[in-house]
Design a protein around this motif. Sequence first.
Motif, PDB file in Angstrom:
ATOM      1  N   THR A   1       0.133  -5.212  -8.785  1.00 28.26           N
ATOM      2  CA  THR A   1      -1.169  -5.509  -8.180  1.00 28.26           C
ATOM      3  C   THR A   1      -1.338  -4.893  -6.793  1.00 28.26           C
ATOM      4  OG1 THR A   1      -0.355  -7.601  -7.249  1.00 28.26           O
ATOM      5  CG2 THR A   1      -1.341  -7.683  -9.451  1.00 28.26           C
ATOM      6  N   GLY A   2      -0.451  -3.983  -6.432  1.00 34.84           N
ATOM      7  CA  GLY A   2      -0.572  -3.302  -5.154  1.00 34.84           C
ATOM      8  C   GLY A   2      -1.592  -2.181  -5.206  1.00 34.84           C
ATOM      9  N   THR A   3      -1.594  -1.372  -4.147  1.00 36.11           N
ATOM     10  CA  THR A   3      -2.543  -0.261  -4.020  1.00 36.11           C
ATOM     11  C   THR A   3      -1.806   1.064  -3.943  1.00 36.11           C
ATOM     12  OG1 THR A   3      -4.160  -1.635  -2.862  1.00 36.11           O
ATOM     13  CG2 THR A   3      -4.352   0.740  -2.559  1.00 36.11           C
ATOM     14  N   LEU A   4      -2.301   2.036  -4.697  1.00 35.56           N
ATOM     15  CA  LEU A   4      -1.755   3.389  -4.669  1.00 35.56           C
ATOM     16  C   LEU A   4      -2.864   4.350  -4.281  1.00 35.56           C
ATOM     17  CD1 LEU A   4       0.433   5.530  -5.195  1.00 35.56           C
ATOM     18  CD2 LEU A   4      -0.245   5.510  -7.612  1.00 35.56           C
ATOM     19  N   ASN A   5      -2.680   5.052  -3.153  1.00 35.00           N
ATOM     20  CA  ASN A   5      -3.624   6.076  -2.698  1.00 35.00           C
ATOM     21  C   ASN A   5      -3.031   7.453  -2.963  1.00 35.00           C
ATOM     22  OD1 ASN A   5      -5.372   4.065  -1.549  1.00 35.00           O
ATOM     23  ND2 ASN A   5      -3.992   3.948   0.202  1.00 35.00           N
ATOM     24  N   VAL A   6      -3.793   8.312  -3.592  1.00 36.75           N
ATOM     25  CA  VAL A   6      -3.297   9.638  -3.962  1.00 36.75           C
ATOM     26  C   VAL A   6      -4.311  10.695  -3.541  1.00 36.75           C
ATOM     27  CG1 VAL A   6      -2.384  11.094  -5.809  1.00 36.75           C
ATOM     28  CG2 VAL A   6      -2.181   8.602  -5.982  1.00 36.75           C
ATOM     29  N   LYS A   7      -3.802  11.771  -2.932  1.00 43.69           N
ATOM     30  CA  LYS A   7      -4.664  12.900  -2.560  1.00 43.69           C
ATOM     31  C   LYS A   7      -3.982  14.198  -2.970  1.00 43.69           C
ATOM     32  CE  LYS A   7      -7.267  14.972   1.249  1.00 43.69           C
ATOM     33  NZ  LYS A   7      -7.668  14.838   2.664  1.00 43.69           N
ATOM     34  N   SER A   8      -4.767  15.116  -3.504  1.00 48.66           N
ATOM     35  CA  SER A   8      -4.223  16.411  -3.911  1.00 48.66           C
ATOM     36  C   SER A   8      -5.008  17.550  -3.281  1.00 48.66           C
ATOM     37  CB  SER A   8      -4.247  16.576  -5.430  1.00 48.66           C
ATOM     38  OG  SER A   8      -3.721  17.850  -5.783  1.00 48.66           O
ATOM     39  N   LEU A   9      -4.287  18.432  -2.626  1.00 47.60           N
ATOM     40  CA  LEU A   9      -4.876  19.655  -2.074  1.00 47.60           C
ATOM     41  C   LEU A   9      -4.601  20.854  -2.979  1.00 47.60           C
ATOM     42  CD1 LEU A   9      -3.889  19.248   1.693  1.00 47.60           C
ATOM     43  CD2 LEU A   9      -6.077  18.701   0.608  1.00 47.60           C
ATOM     44  N   TYR A  10      -3.824  20.616  -4.042  1.00 44.38           N
ATOM     45  CA  TYR A  10      -3.407  21.727  -4.902  1.00 44.38           C
ATOM     46  C   TYR A  10      -4.183  21.765  -6.225  1.00 44.38           C
ATOM     47  CZ  TYR A  10      -0.416  24.624  -7.888  1.00 44.38           C
ATOM     48  OH  TYR A  10       0.067  25.584  -8.759  1.00 44.38           O
ATOM     49  N   LYS A  11      -4.152  20.639  -6.991  1.00 47.03           N
ATOM     50  CA  LYS A  11      -4.852  20.611  -8.274  1.00 47.03           C
ATOM     51  C   LYS A  11      -5.261  19.175  -8.599  1.00 47.03           C
ATOM     52  CE  LYS A  11      -4.793  22.805 -12.818  1.00 47.03           C
ATOM     53  NZ  LYS A  11      -3.969  23.578 -13.807  1.00 47.03           N
TER      54      LYS A  11
ATOM     55  N   ASN B   1     -10.781   3.985  -8.071  1.00 43.65           N
ATOM     56  CA  ASN B   1     -11.775   4.640  -7.215  1.00 43.65           C
ATOM     57  C   ASN B   1     -11.371   6.101  -7.111  1.00 43.65           C
ATOM     58  OD1 ASN B   1     -13.261   2.170  -6.323  1.00 43.65           O
ATOM     59  ND2 ASN B   1     -11.267   1.652  -5.471  1.00 43.65           N
ATOM     60  N   LEU B   2     -12.116   6.962  -7.771  1.00 43.32           N
ATOM     61  CA  LEU B   2     -11.701   8.352  -7.934  1.00 43.32           C
ATOM     62  C   LEU B   2     -12.699   9.306  -7.292  1.00 43.32           C
ATOM     63  CD1 LEU B   2     -10.760   8.092 -11.725  1.00 43.32           C
ATOM     64  CD2 LEU B   2      -9.276   7.680  -9.758  1.00 43.32           C
ATOM     65  N   THR B   3     -12.212  10.117  -6.364  1.00 44.13           N
ATOM     66  CA  THR B   3     -13.019  11.165  -5.755  1.00 44.13           C
ATOM     67  C   THR B   3     -12.366  12.497  -6.098  1.00 44.13           C
ATOM     68  OG1 THR B   3     -13.665   9.720  -3.925  1.00 44.13           O
ATOM     69  CG2 THR B   3     -13.934  12.088  -3.600  1.00 44.13           C
TER      70      THR B   3
ATOM     71  N   THR C   1       0.862  -1.186   0.000  1.00 41.38           N
ATOM     72  CA  THR C   1       0.000   0.000   0.000  1.00 41.38           C
ATOM     73  C   THR C   1       0.892   1.228   0.000  1.00 41.38           C
ATOM     74  OG1 THR C   1      -1.764  -1.125   1.210  1.00 41.38           O
ATOM     75  CG2 THR C   1      -1.782   1.276   1.244  1.00 41.38           C
ATOM     76  N   ASN C   2       0.666   2.107  -0.967  1.00 39.36           N
ATOM     77  CA  ASN C   2       1.503   3.286  -1.157  1.00 39.36           C
ATOM     78  C   ASN C   2       0.632   4.529  -1.108  1.00 39.36           C
ATOM     79  OD1 ASN C   2       4.194   1.878  -2.262  1.00 39.36           O
ATOM     80  ND2 ASN C   2       2.415   0.865  -3.152  1.00 39.36           N
ATOM     81  N   THR C   3       1.153   5.595  -0.522  1.00 39.98           N
ATOM     82  CA  THR C   3       0.366   6.813  -0.324  1.00 39.98           C
ATOM     83  C   THR C   3       1.156   8.033  -0.770  1.00 39.98           C
ATOM     84  OG1 THR C   3      -0.752   5.814   1.579  1.00 39.98           O
ATOM     85  CG2 THR C   3      -0.881   8.207   1.360  1.00 39.98           C
ATOM     86  N   LEU C   4       0.510   8.864  -1.583  1.00 35.23           N
ATOM     87  CA  LEU C   4       1.117  10.106  -2.055  1.00 35.23           C
ATOM     88  C   LEU C   4       0.170  11.264  -1.737  1.00 35.23           C
ATOM     89  CD1 LEU C   4       2.253   8.959  -5.637  1.00 35.23           C
ATOM     90  CD2 LEU C   4       3.602   8.903  -3.518  1.00 35.23           C
ATOM     91  N   ALA C   5       0.735  12.373  -1.248  1.00 34.00           N
ATOM     92  CA  ALA C   5      -0.078  13.552  -0.925  1.00 34.00           C
ATOM     93  C   ALA C   5       0.750  14.808  -1.136  1.00 34.00           C
ATOM     94  CB  ALA C   5      -0.582  13.479   0.512  1.00 34.00           C
TER      95      ALA C   5
ATOM     96  N   THR D   1      -8.277   9.671  -3.247  1.00 40.44           N
ATOM     97  CA  THR D   1      -9.140   9.917  -2.081  1.00 40.44           C
ATOM     98  C   THR D   1      -9.659  11.342  -2.024  1.00 40.44           C
ATOM     99  OG1 THR D   1      -7.193  10.405  -0.719  1.00 40.44           O
ATOM    100  CG2 THR D   1      -7.967   8.124  -0.757  1.00 40.44           C
ATOM    101  N   GLY D   2      -9.149  12.202  -2.901  1.00 38.79           N
ATOM    102  CA  GLY D   2      -9.625  13.578  -2.988  1.00 38.79           C
ATOM    103  C   GLY D   2      -8.718  14.380  -3.890  1.00 38.79           C
ATOM    104  N   ALA D   3      -9.312  15.244  -4.708  1.00 40.86           N
ATOM    105  CA  ALA D   3      -8.531  16.120  -5.587  1.00 40.86           C
ATOM    106  C   ALA D   3      -9.274  17.429  -5.746  1.00 40.86           C
ATOM    107  CB  ALA D   3      -8.293  15.478  -6.951  1.00 40.86           C
TER     108      ALA D   3
END
Length: 273
Positions: A202-212, A252-254, A170-174, A231-233
């Motif tokens: 086949t892993g998971t990538l979670n990405v959130k953007s507060l900028y654009k 899964n795009l929010t 599980t990987n997370t970028l913000a 998880t949010g953009a």
Amino acid sequence: MKILSGLIRYSLLILLFSACITIVSCSKSSSGDNPVTPPVVSTTKIETATETTGTPEGSTTDGANADDLVEGSSFTSTITITMGATATISPATTTGVTITQSNGDVLIKSTATGVAFVVTGTTTNGSVKIYSDKKFELTLNNASITNLDGPAINIQSSKRAFVVIADGTTNTLADGATYTPFGSEDMKGTFFAEGQVVFSGTGTLNVKSLYKHAIVCDDYIRVRTGTINVTGAISDGMHANNAVIIDGGTLNLTASSDGIEAEKGNVIINGEH
């Protein structure tokens, strides 16, 4: 082309139906002694409806490109970058590759052929930035990267980037709400790339953007496998100039704007999703 949500299936049904109703009335006489003239109402005419089947919109191409298959490329040198307050680079030196770091930000400059970068570890205020003259592989292996003043992953290379989301990880970028400019370089989202980006693994990538945008590319984005959760953009979940191609995986795009957008080309969804 824009996609706002999940599976889109196109059909075009044109139904032409017209009706003409004309009502004409005479005004009531101003004299109360005169009889009221009843209104004259015309008959209603309804034309026969016709139905036509059209052609589905969009391109019928599947966007196939053998160059997008990571298994068709050879990467003979592997460099592991373990993120932290101070990143650890192993091996420390590789011919044709220079890696420096400052305040948690890792800067890679590569002129070498066949290099694979593996990023792991955690930083709460750092980034990975890549300049490369050749295509390369970037594996995310339980990486958690937050950059408060720019992209978490910043690929300033026009060459193809094979991004492997390592199996079982599980990987997370913000990012942060504001970016610090760097010359004239584009920095339009949490995961940014100038060239083509091909996601696999086949892993998971979670990405959130507060900028654009969350994931953004100035060329095209292809997703072959893996689970990508935006998880949010503030703007788009996945944004590319030329195309977004989905061969498989789970998205899964929010997003506050479009889930997926290709400014100048097509959004292509292959197979059953």
